[in-house]
Design an enzyme around this catalytic site. Sequence first.
Site, mmCIF file in Angstrom:
data_model
loop_
_atom_site.group_PDB
_atom_site.id
_atom_site.type_symbol
_atom_site.label_atom_id
_atom_site.label_comp_id
_atom_site.label_asym_id
_atom_site.label_seq_id
_atom_site.Cartn_x
_atom_site.Cartn_y
_atom_site.Cartn_z
ATOM 1 N N ARG A 1 0.824 -1.206 0.000
ATOM 2 C CA ARG A 1 0.000 0.000 0.000
ATOM 3 C C ARG A 1 0.859 1.258 0.000
ATOM 4 N NH1 ARG A 1 -3.201 -1.123 4.011
ATOM 5 N NH2 ARG A 1 -4.886 -1.926 2.723
ATOM 6 N N GLY A 2 1.953 1.235 0.760
ATOM 7 C CA GLY A 2 2.825 2.399 0.807
ATOM 8 C C GLY A 2 3.406 2.740 -0.561
#
Length: 648
Positions: free
Chosen positions: A265-266
């Site tokens: 996600r980052g």
Amino acid sequence: MSSPASTSLHNSGVEQPAGYPFSAIVGQDKLRLALVLCAVHTGIGGVLVRGEKGTAKSTVVRALAALLPPVDDENGSRPARLVELPVGATEDRVIGSIDLEKILRDGERAFQPGLLASAHRGVLYVDEVNLLHDHLVDLLLDAAAMGRVHVERDGVSHSHAARFVLVGTMNPEEGELRPQLLDRFGLAVDVTASRDVDVRMEVVRRRLDYERDSASFAAGYAAEDAEVAAGIAAARERLDGVVLPETELRRIAALCAAFDVDGMRGDLVVARTATAHAALRGATEVTEDDVRVAAELALPHRRRRDPFDAPGLDDGELDEKMEQAAAQADPPADESDPGPDDDPDDDPDDDPDGGQTPPSDPGEPTPPDDSADSPPAPSPGNSSSTPGREFGARLLQVPGVGDGAPGRRSRSRGASGRVVRSTAFSGNGIHLVGTLLAAAEKHAERGGSRVRIDGRDLRGVVREGREGNLVVFLVDASGSMAARDRLSAVTGAVVSLLRDAYQRRDKVAVVTMRGSDADVVLPPTSSIDIAVRRLDDLKTGGRTPLAQGFLRTRELVLRERARDPQRRALVVVLTDGRATGGTDPVGRAKIAASRLVAESVASVVVDCESGMIRLGLAKDMATALRAAYVSLPELSSSQVAGVVRAAA
């Protein structure tokens, strides 16, 4: 485009105070940039704003809504909405539910949209998001990430678009978000009040000018706000044409790997944010500068795998990681097109694990290791207040069923949880079977061939879930506990229990007893990391005033009960039970314990006595408190199954 001042007029024709202009906000440049980037690219996933009270968090968010491009719908063009979600909102109010009135009046099944539908193409603002129910935070973040809301409940299947700028604000002193929820916010910004005198003067000067004449003040910044609004609209149009080169994509991946960011996600958020930043500055291609800005906003909060990890990202550390990522962003020419004879082991991308250790589930207590069956032996160099090794603590619960704040510790009745029975309808969900049975009982007197349902037949649901409690740690800090650094093991146990309290959304308080009195070193709070810092400064020595400890704990519980009557208390006493000082210290301790029992306060005594010869005094205190008893080794034991339930 309408100016910010013009959007502050309601349809009633009554002029309202103009909103505070976005461009008039002094400082908070990082926050303003994060909000604008999310307005450009709603797929970023929103902004979490963390900061002390009085730092203009709400003001900035409300000012942003006036800058968003107008929305075209079936009624024509309208300004983008700012929808505020109250902390006490129900799930039905957030995502929508069946329209009961239409069903009962017309016999038609219909869906009534919730706040997420209202926020479409606008701003959804949640103040004190850390106090919102976890399952509602999940719903918001899912909708922000997917851009749609899917509802499957009560026989209704519905889906609608919900693209909005999600902004949550919070004061960390009132408790943190759990790490897995923190990670799901796209960007996070920590805001503080400036310590520069000139900046503080300018903040006050502008606020006073606004309060004196809001319309004139807003008009003075209308041109600057219009420029920001035009920039947002142009960046949105330009966004799809911005190219993310392979070099910068590799830089993003290398940077996230260097910071040991869990999951992907980052990486995605950094890529989207960098693309939005490039579009905002009018470029057609992402550069290293865009990646750095994105990393500064998207990565700091993703490093917090634990509630006690310090938030934020040091500029020097970011520069260092950017340099490391730069070395991998431009691979040598002979590696960019590998031949058949190249050694596959030389390629770091062949590692399926990416060099990362699979993360544990942050929603569960840290599993103990094989040595957790006994309290840790402190190192010779530790002071008596230095916390020892932590472990996965057993679950301590308050008995019975409460009506308290949402959490994950003790049983409770509330708006969420499993359905256990029907009750009178109160608007919090319908018990379908109970409703049908109530209508069937009246079928004969109503007549007709079919069972008819009216409003008097509706039955509500009783749900049983989990609540958060007030956990009061009464810590014996006397000389007998400090002997041989035994308190190091005790404070390690307290930190383990604090970690468990954080995960279960409790409020905690810490009372210590030493010398001739007991002190409340930490009043009830949801900020667990503050409790840990107070333990680091714990003073030890002197006699053991158990009686004063019980009395001071009773006062704290009663005071908090008056403020928050639905939050039940659980007192965890960590002591060796050696009451000393004055005349008949043991007798006075038992009398004080009886006064705590009289208030129906659940307690657990953790016996910290060690050595070859044990007096068993802590077990006597547990009897006086009508409390559950557990030794320190049992508290940390991985072999002991079940739940410790305190006596009523």
